[in-house]
Design a protein around this motif. Structure first.
Motif, mmCIF file in Angstrom:
data_model
loop_
_atom_site.group_PDB
_atom_site.id
_atom_site.type_symbol
_atom_site.label_atom_id
_atom_site.label_comp_id
_atom_site.label_asym_id
_atom_site.label_seq_id
_atom_site.Cartn_x
_atom_site.Cartn_y
_atom_site.Cartn_z
ATOM 1 N N TYR A 184 0.863 -1.192 0.000
ATOM 2 C CA TYR A 184 0.000 0.000 0.000
ATOM 3 C C TYR A 184 0.888 1.226 0.000
ATOM 4 N N LEU A 185 0.697 2.085 -0.980
ATOM 5 C CA LEU A 185 1.598 3.225 -1.184
ATOM 6 C C LEU A 185 0.788 4.509 -1.301
ATOM 7 N N TYR A 186 1.328 5.566 -0.701
ATOM 8 C CA TYR A 186 0.643 6.857 -0.681
ATOM 9 C C TYR A 186 1.653 7.945 -0.995
ATOM 10 N N VAL A 187 1.341 8.764 -1.988
ATOM 11 C CA VAL A 187 2.214 9.870 -2.398
ATOM 12 C C VAL A 187 1.514 11.163 -2.016
ATOM 13 N N VAL A 188 2.215 12.055 -1.327
ATOM 14 C CA VAL A 188 1.580 13.295 -0.876
ATOM 15 C C VAL A 188 2.551 14.469 -1.052
ATOM 16 N N MET A 189 2.019 15.574 -1.540
ATOM 17 C CA MET A 189 2.832 16.769 -1.744
ATOM 18 C C MET A 189 3.044 17.502 -0.434
ATOM 19 N N PRO A 190 4.266 17.968 -0.164
ATOM 20 C CA PRO A 190 4.473 18.845 1.003
ATOM 21 C C PRO A 190 3.908 20.227 0.707
ATOM 22 N N LEU A 191 3.742 21.006 1.740
ATOM 23 C CA LEU A 191 3.287 22.384 1.540
ATOM 24 C C LEU A 191 4.451 23.236 1.050
ATOM 25 N N VAL A 192 4.142 24.381 0.514
ATOM 26 C CA VAL A 192 5.150 25.253 -0.117
ATOM 27 C C VAL A 192 6.318 25.464 0.837
ATOM 28 N N GLY A 193 7.489 25.308 0.280
ATOM 29 C CA GLY A 193 8.687 25.455 1.102
ATOM 30 C C GLY A 193 9.559 24.221 1.026
ATOM 31 N N GLY A 194 8.893 23.055 0.753
ATOM 32 C CA GLY A 194 9.640 21.816 0.574
ATOM 33 C C GLY A 194 10.338 21.359 1.832
ATOM 34 N N ALA A 195 11.195 20.349 1.675
ATOM 35 C CA ALA A 195 11.941 19.786 2.797
ATOM 36 C C ALA A 195 13.317 20.429 2.874
ATOM 37 N N THR A 196 13.765 20.700 4.094
ATOM 38 C CA THR A 196 15.079 21.321 4.284
ATOM 39 C C THR A 196 15.869 20.540 5.311
ATOM 40 N N ASN A 197 17.161 20.376 5.061
ATOM 41 C CA ASN A 197 18.067 19.729 6.025
ATOM 42 C C ASN A 197 18.690 20.785 6.910
ATOM 43 N N ASP A 198 18.699 20.524 8.194
ATOM 44 C CA ASP A 198 19.288 21.465 9.139
ATOM 45 C C ASP A 198 20.811 21.289 9.204
#
Length: 371
Positions: free
Chosen positions: A357-371
């Motif tokens: 079972y697979l689910y693809v979901v868009m993040p909200l504006v800004g995307g992912a960031t590495n600290d």
């Protein structure tokens, strides 16, 4: 026609069949059930796009025949009458529902105007899917389809089916997320789906209500423009949605950063954080590190929740609409382990389980960031 029915069983069959009926006054005749009383007693309803034939058991037939019953009034009568049995007698002029202490007489309807559709022949090629597995496929996909009237693309208002050999794949999307579920299926004859086989969610929601016995085999057959689903007691026929379904394989990214969570605690943390969102800011921030920290805030309050996570990469922060995640998680058992494949930048995230079972979901504006 004249027959005596178990009232509770008749009410249940009518309520089920009503799920296929027209909710608009397109044709007055579609506001009726077509009831056939003979060796096999059936109740039929349709809106010209979706139709159902439901078999009735334990019917005492005094006079075989066919008649139209008004849907709304028939269900109302069956709800209110208290007797265990009810007798229905129909002719060209009237339909009479009678119990031991009450009778209800309604005008008769011209039966010839009611549209007809046929069920499946035993020899026709099809796929067999266990009822329990099919019910799970529907639970895991239909919620992700676009709402009718809220999408420019009619193809995304249904669920895409891919049946080949011994497998079934169902896919649904509304542009913000995509749900894909797999199941075993048994092919009978040379049956398979075409390149764009899309079933309306109305038909699939009706089908889900028919799936009672998990071990029963459900016949599934697709034609060029129609589909049939047959259980022991019901046959559903539906027109397929015209259009081209998005190529779901191109939507699924090959993300390398992974995290693992358990459904129950993860879902609880999202629900808590979501309490501090509002219509102007439906956003929860997920900070992946040694622990998973969820935070949300609005002008009148803030939330910060920590929950366990397996995560061995550099700390990463990403934001999601919490409701899109909760709709995925609520169809899983609390103990289910979920792998989250996190994106870098504005690509979608992928959530998946060990049972395909697979689910693809868009993040909200800004995307992912590495600290």
């Amino acid at each position: 026609m004249k027959a005596t029915f178990n009232r509770s069983a008749l009410l249940a069959a009518c309520q089920l069949a009503a799920g296929a009926a027209s909710r608009r006054d397109v044709k007055p005749v579609l506001l009726n059930f077509k009831v056939s009383v003979a060796e096999n007693t059936t109740i039929m309803a349709t809106d010209l796009e979706v139709g159902i034939i439901a078999k009735m058991m334990a019917v005492t037939v005094q006079e075989p025949g066919e008649a139209l019953w008004p849907i709304t009034r028939s269900i109302a009568i069956l709800r209110e009458v208290l007797d265990e049995e009810i007798t229905v007698e129909c002719d060209q002029d009237s339909t009479v529902f009678a119990s031991s202490n009450a009778s209800f007489t309604m005008p008769g309807e011209e039966i010839g105007a009611f549209p007809s559709f046929v069920g499946l022949e035993p020899s026709e090629p099809c796929h067999l899917i266990k009822s329990g597995a099919l019910h799970e496929l529907l639970r895991r996909t239909t919620f992700a389809a676009s709402s009718v009237g809220h999408s420019r693309f009619s193809a995304t208002t249904g669920v895409f089916w891919n049946l080949k050999d011994s497998g079934a794949i169902l896919v649904a999307t509304d542009g913000r997320r995509l749900a894909l579920a797999n199941s075993d299926a048994k092919q009978q004859g040379e049956h398979k789906t075409g390149p764009d086989t899309i079933v309306p969610t109305k038909a699939l929601n009706l089908l889900a209500r028919c799936l009672a016995d998990d071990d029963e085999s459900v016949k599934v057959r697709f034609g060029k423009s129609e589909a049939w689903f047959q259980t022991e007691r019901q046959t559903i026929c539906t027109r397929l949605i015209e259009g081209r379904f998005p190529d779901y394989r191109k939507v699924i990214p090959n993300n390398k950063i992974t995290a693992k969570v358990t459904t129950g605690p993860f879902m609880s943390a999202i629900r808590q954080a979501a309490m501090m969102t509002d219509d102007e800011s439906v956003r929860v921030v997920f900070e992946f590190g040694k622990k998973l920290t969820l935070s949300a805030g609005m002008s009148k309050g803030k939330a910060k929740i920590e929950t366990p996570v397996e995560f061995a990469d550099k700390p990463l922060t990403i934001s999601f609409n919490p409701h899109l995640l909760l709709e995925y998680l609520k169809v899983l058992a609390p103990e289910t382990e979920v792998t989250i494949k996190l994106p870098e930048g504005d690509k979608p995230a992928v959530l998946c389980t060990d049972d395909r079972y697979l689910y693809v979901v868009m993040p909200l504006v800004g995307g992912a960031t590495n600290d």
